[in-house]
Design a protein around this motif. Structure first.
Motif, mmCIF file in Angstrom:
data_model
loop_
_atom_site.group_PDB
_atom_site.id
_atom_site.type_symbol
_atom_site.label_atom_id
_atom_site.label_comp_id
_atom_site.label_asym_id
_atom_site.label_seq_id
_atom_site.Cartn_x
_atom_site.Cartn_y
_atom_site.Cartn_z
ATOM 1 N N PHE A 153 0.851 -1.184 0.000
ATOM 2 C CA PHE A 153 0.000 0.000 0.000
ATOM 3 C C PHE A 153 0.889 1.236 0.000
ATOM 4 O O PHE A 153 1.829 1.317 0.785
ATOM 5 C CB PHE A 153 -0.895 0.013 1.239
ATOM 6 N N VAL A 154 0.583 2.175 -0.886
ATOM 7 C CA VAL A 154 1.299 3.452 -0.942
ATOM 8 C C VAL A 154 0.311 4.552 -0.583
ATOM 9 O O VAL A 154 -0.763 4.654 -1.178
ATOM 10 C CB VAL A 154 1.891 3.714 -2.337
ATOM 11 N N VAL A 155 0.685 5.364 0.393
ATOM 12 C CA VAL A 155 -0.145 6.481 0.833
ATOM 13 C C VAL A 155 0.341 7.744 0.140
ATOM 14 O O VAL A 155 1.504 8.116 0.265
ATOM 15 C CB VAL A 155 -0.056 6.650 2.371
ATOM 16 N N GLU A 156 -0.561 8.378 -0.607
ATOM 17 C CA GLU A 156 -0.261 9.660 -1.232
ATOM 18 C C GLU A 156 -0.832 10.777 -0.374
ATOM 19 O O GLU A 156 -1.965 10.684 0.111
ATOM 20 C CB GLU A 156 -0.873 9.753 -2.631
ATOM 21 N N GLN A 157 -0.079 11.827 -0.213
ATOM 22 C CA GLN A 157 -0.472 12.943 0.636
ATOM 23 C C GLN A 157 -1.780 13.586 0.186
ATOM 24 O O GLN A 157 -2.549 14.101 0.996
ATOM 25 C CB GLN A 157 0.640 13.985 0.669
ATOM 26 N N GLY A 158 -2.084 13.525 -1.089
ATOM 27 C CA GLY A 158 -3.300 14.128 -1.622
ATOM 28 C C GLY A 158 -4.584 13.416 -1.238
ATOM 29 O O GLY A 158 -5.671 13.923 -1.475
ATOM 30 N N GLY A 159 -4.484 12.208 -0.639
ATOM 31 C CA GLY A 159 -5.674 11.550 -0.133
ATOM 32 C C GLY A 159 -5.996 10.190 -0.717
ATOM 33 O O GLY A 159 -7.059 9.649 -0.453
ATOM 34 N N ILE A 160 -5.102 9.630 -1.521
ATOM 35 C CA ILE A 160 -5.370 8.310 -2.106
ATOM 36 C C ILE A 160 -4.369 7.292 -1.564
ATOM 37 O O ILE A 160 -3.184 7.584 -1.428
ATOM 38 C CB ILE A 160 -5.291 8.344 -3.643
ATOM 39 N N VAL A 161 -4.878 6.096 -1.266
ATOM 40 C CA VAL A 161 -4.032 4.953 -0.908
ATOM 41 C C VAL A 161 -4.171 3.946 -2.035
ATOM 42 O O VAL A 161 -5.283 3.507 -2.351
ATOM 43 C CB VAL A 161 -4.469 4.317 0.425
ATOM 44 N N TYR A 162 -3.053 3.633 -2.657
ATOM 45 C CA TYR A 162 -3.035 2.643 -3.729
ATOM 46 C C TYR A 162 -2.519 1.313 -3.205
ATOM 47 O O TYR A 162 -1.692 1.277 -2.294
ATOM 48 C CB TYR A 162 -2.137 3.101 -4.877
ATOM 49 N N THR A 163 -2.982 0.240 -3.808
ATOM 50 C CA THR A 163 -2.480 -1.084 -3.484
ATOM 51 C C THR A 163 -2.050 -1.777 -4.768
ATOM 52 O O THR A 163 -2.570 -1.480 -5.857
ATOM 53 C CB THR A 163 -3.521 -1.922 -2.716
ATOM 54 N N PHE A 164 -1.075 -2.664 -4.645
ATOM 55 C CA PHE A 164 -0.573 -3.425 -5.785
ATOM 56 C C PHE A 164 0.153 -4.657 -5.268
ATOM 57 O O PHE A 164 0.531 -4.717 -4.095
ATOM 58 C CB PHE A 164 0.349 -2.557 -6.663
#
Length: 141
Positions: free
Chosen positions: A74-85
Protein backbone atom coordinates in the motif's frame (compact mmCIF):
# COMPACT_ATOMS: atom_id res chain seq x y z
CA UNK A 1 -13.76 27.26 9.21
CA UNK A 2 -10.64 25.13 9.54
CA UNK A 3 -10.82 22.08 11.73
CA UNK A 4 -7.36 21.88 13.23
CA UNK A 5 -5.36 19.35 15.18
CA UNK A 6 -4.52 20.11 18.77
CA UNK A 7 -2.15 18.57 21.27
CA UNK A 8 -3.10 18.77 24.92
CA UNK A 9 -0.34 18.27 27.43
CA UNK A 10 -1.38 17.60 31.01
CA UNK A 11 1.17 17.65 33.80
CA UNK A 12 0.29 15.97 37.07
CA UNK A 13 2.49 17.22 39.89
CA UNK A 14 2.63 15.12 43.06
CA UNK A 15 1.76 17.05 46.23
CA UNK A 16 5.25 16.47 47.62
CA UNK A 17 6.68 18.66 44.83
CA UNK A 18 3.87 21.21 44.64
CA UNK A 19 6.02 24.09 45.85
CA UNK A 20 9.50 23.06 44.71
CA UNK A 21 11.72 22.86 41.63
CA UNK A 22 11.10 20.21 39.02
CA UNK A 23 13.39 18.01 36.95
CA UNK A 24 17.04 17.12 37.37
CA UNK A 25 18.93 19.32 39.81
CA UNK A 26 22.45 18.38 38.69
CA UNK A 27 23.90 16.96 35.49
CA UNK A 28 26.26 14.00 35.62
CA UNK A 29 29.09 14.07 33.11
CA UNK A 30 29.13 11.34 30.45
CA UNK A 31 32.59 9.80 30.62
CA UNK A 32 31.83 6.34 29.26
CA UNK A 33 30.56 7.10 25.74
CA UNK A 34 33.07 9.17 23.87
CA UNK A 35 33.50 9.15 20.11
CA UNK A 36 37.06 10.04 19.24
CA UNK A 37 36.76 10.26 15.47
CA UNK A 38 33.95 9.63 13.01
CA UNK A 39 35.16 7.51 10.07
CA UNK A 40 34.73 9.16 6.68
CA UNK A 41 32.12 7.85 4.27
CA UNK A 42 33.61 5.86 1.45
CA UNK A 43 31.81 6.27 -1.89
CA UNK A 44 29.82 3.16 -2.60
CA UNK A 45 29.07 2.33 1.03
CA UNK A 46 25.49 3.49 0.65
CA UNK A 47 23.48 3.13 -2.51
CA UNK A 48 19.88 3.59 -3.45
CA UNK A 49 17.99 1.33 -5.78
CA UNK A 50 14.62 2.07 -7.28
CA UNK A 51 12.12 -0.68 -6.67
CA UNK A 52 8.98 -1.00 -8.77
CA UNK A 53 10.44 1.14 -11.58
CA UNK A 54 7.23 0.94 -13.62
CA UNK A 55 5.19 2.69 -10.92
CA UNK A 56 5.04 6.38 -10.06
CA UNK A 57 3.10 8.26 -7.41
CA UNK A 58 2.23 11.84 -6.55
CA UNK A 59 3.71 12.89 -3.19
CA UNK A 60 3.99 9.40 -1.71
CA UNK A 61 4.55 9.37 2.06
CA UNK A 62 5.20 5.73 2.77
CA UNK A 63 4.90 2.15 1.69
CA UNK A 64 3.39 -0.49 3.97
CA UNK A 65 1.58 -3.82 4.04
CA UNK A 66 -1.57 -4.94 5.83
CA UNK A 67 -0.05 -7.94 7.61
CA UNK A 68 -2.78 -10.12 6.11
CA UNK A 69 -0.57 -12.40 3.97
CA UNK A 70 -2.27 -11.09 0.82
CA UNK A 71 1.04 -10.15 -0.79
CA UNK A 72 -0.21 -6.59 -1.38
CA UNK A 73 1.63 -3.36 -0.69
CA UNK A 74 0.00 0.00 0.00
CA UNK A 75 1.30 3.45 -0.94
CA UNK A 76 -0.15 6.48 0.83
CA UNK A 77 -0.26 9.66 -1.23
CA UNK A 78 -0.47 12.94 0.64
CA UNK A 79 -3.30 14.13 -1.62
CA UNK A 80 -5.67 11.55 -0.13
CA UNK A 81 -5.37 8.31 -2.11
CA UNK A 82 -4.03 4.95 -0.91
CA UNK A 83 -3.03 2.64 -3.73
CA UNK A 84 -2.48 -1.08 -3.48
CA UNK A 85 -0.57 -3.43 -5.79
CA UNK A 86 1.03 -6.87 -5.69
CA UNK A 87 4.39 -6.97 -3.92
CA UNK A 88 5.89 -9.65 -6.16
CA UNK A 89 7.12 -9.39 -9.71
CA UNK A 90 7.40 -6.08 -11.49
CA UNK A 91 3.97 -4.44 -11.11
CA UNK A 92 3.01 -1.79 -13.64
CA UNK A 93 0.36 0.94 -13.74
CA UNK A 94 -2.31 -1.63 -14.65
CA UNK A 95 -1.66 -3.42 -11.35
CA UNK A 96 -2.50 -0.34 -9.24
CA UNK A 97 -5.90 -0.06 -7.66
CA UNK A 98 -7.25 2.59 -5.32
CA UNK A 99 -7.73 1.07 -1.88
CA UNK A 100 -9.02 4.31 -0.36
CA UNK A 101 -9.83 7.74 -1.77
CA UNK A 102 -10.24 10.61 0.71
CA UNK A 103 -9.50 13.45 -1.70
CA UNK A 104 -12.89 15.05 -1.04
CA UNK A 105 -12.20 15.19 2.74
CA UNK A 106 -8.47 15.90 2.87
CA UNK A 107 -7.29 19.46 3.26
CA UNK A 108 -4.01 19.96 1.48
CA UNK A 109 -3.09 23.61 1.18
CA UNK A 110 0.45 23.38 2.54
CA UNK A 111 3.21 20.82 2.86
CA UNK A 112 2.22 19.75 6.37
CA UNK A 113 -1.35 18.78 5.52
CA UNK A 114 -3.12 15.97 3.70
CA UNK A 115 -3.41 12.23 4.24
CA UNK A 116 -0.53 11.70 6.64
CA UNK A 117 -0.87 8.20 8.02
CA UNK A 118 -2.34 4.74 7.61
CA UNK A 119 -2.17 1.86 10.06
CA UNK A 120 -3.68 -1.59 9.81
CA UNK A 121 -5.23 -3.23 12.86
CA UNK A 122 -3.24 -6.29 13.98
CA UNK A 123 -6.36 -8.37 13.22
CA UNK A 124 -6.99 -6.69 9.85
CA UNK A 125 -7.15 -10.06 8.07
CA UNK A 126 -10.14 -10.95 10.26
CA UNK A 127 -11.87 -7.64 11.01
CA UNK A 128 -10.87 -5.40 8.05
CA UNK A 129 -10.16 -2.46 10.38
CA UNK A 130 -7.58 0.18 9.47
CA UNK A 131 -6.91 3.72 10.68
CA UNK A 132 -6.20 6.94 8.76
CA UNK A 133 -4.68 10.18 9.92
CA UNK A 134 -5.39 13.24 7.78
CA UNK A 135 -5.96 16.99 7.91
CA UNK A 136 -9.55 17.90 7.25
CA UNK A 137 -11.26 21.21 6.80
CA UNK A 138 -14.51 22.81 5.83
CA UNK A 139 -15.12 26.10 4.10
CA UNK A 140 -16.97 28.82 5.96
CA UNK A 141 -20.14 30.15 4.39
Amino acid sequence: MLLGMYLLTLFVIPEAHAGGPYGIETRTANTSLLIEEVPPLVPGDIATERIFPSLSFSRPLFLTHAGDDSGRLFVVEQGGIVYTFPASGNPGPGDLSAFLNLQDRVRMVGNEEGLLGLAFDPDYAVNGVFYCYYSAGTSSA
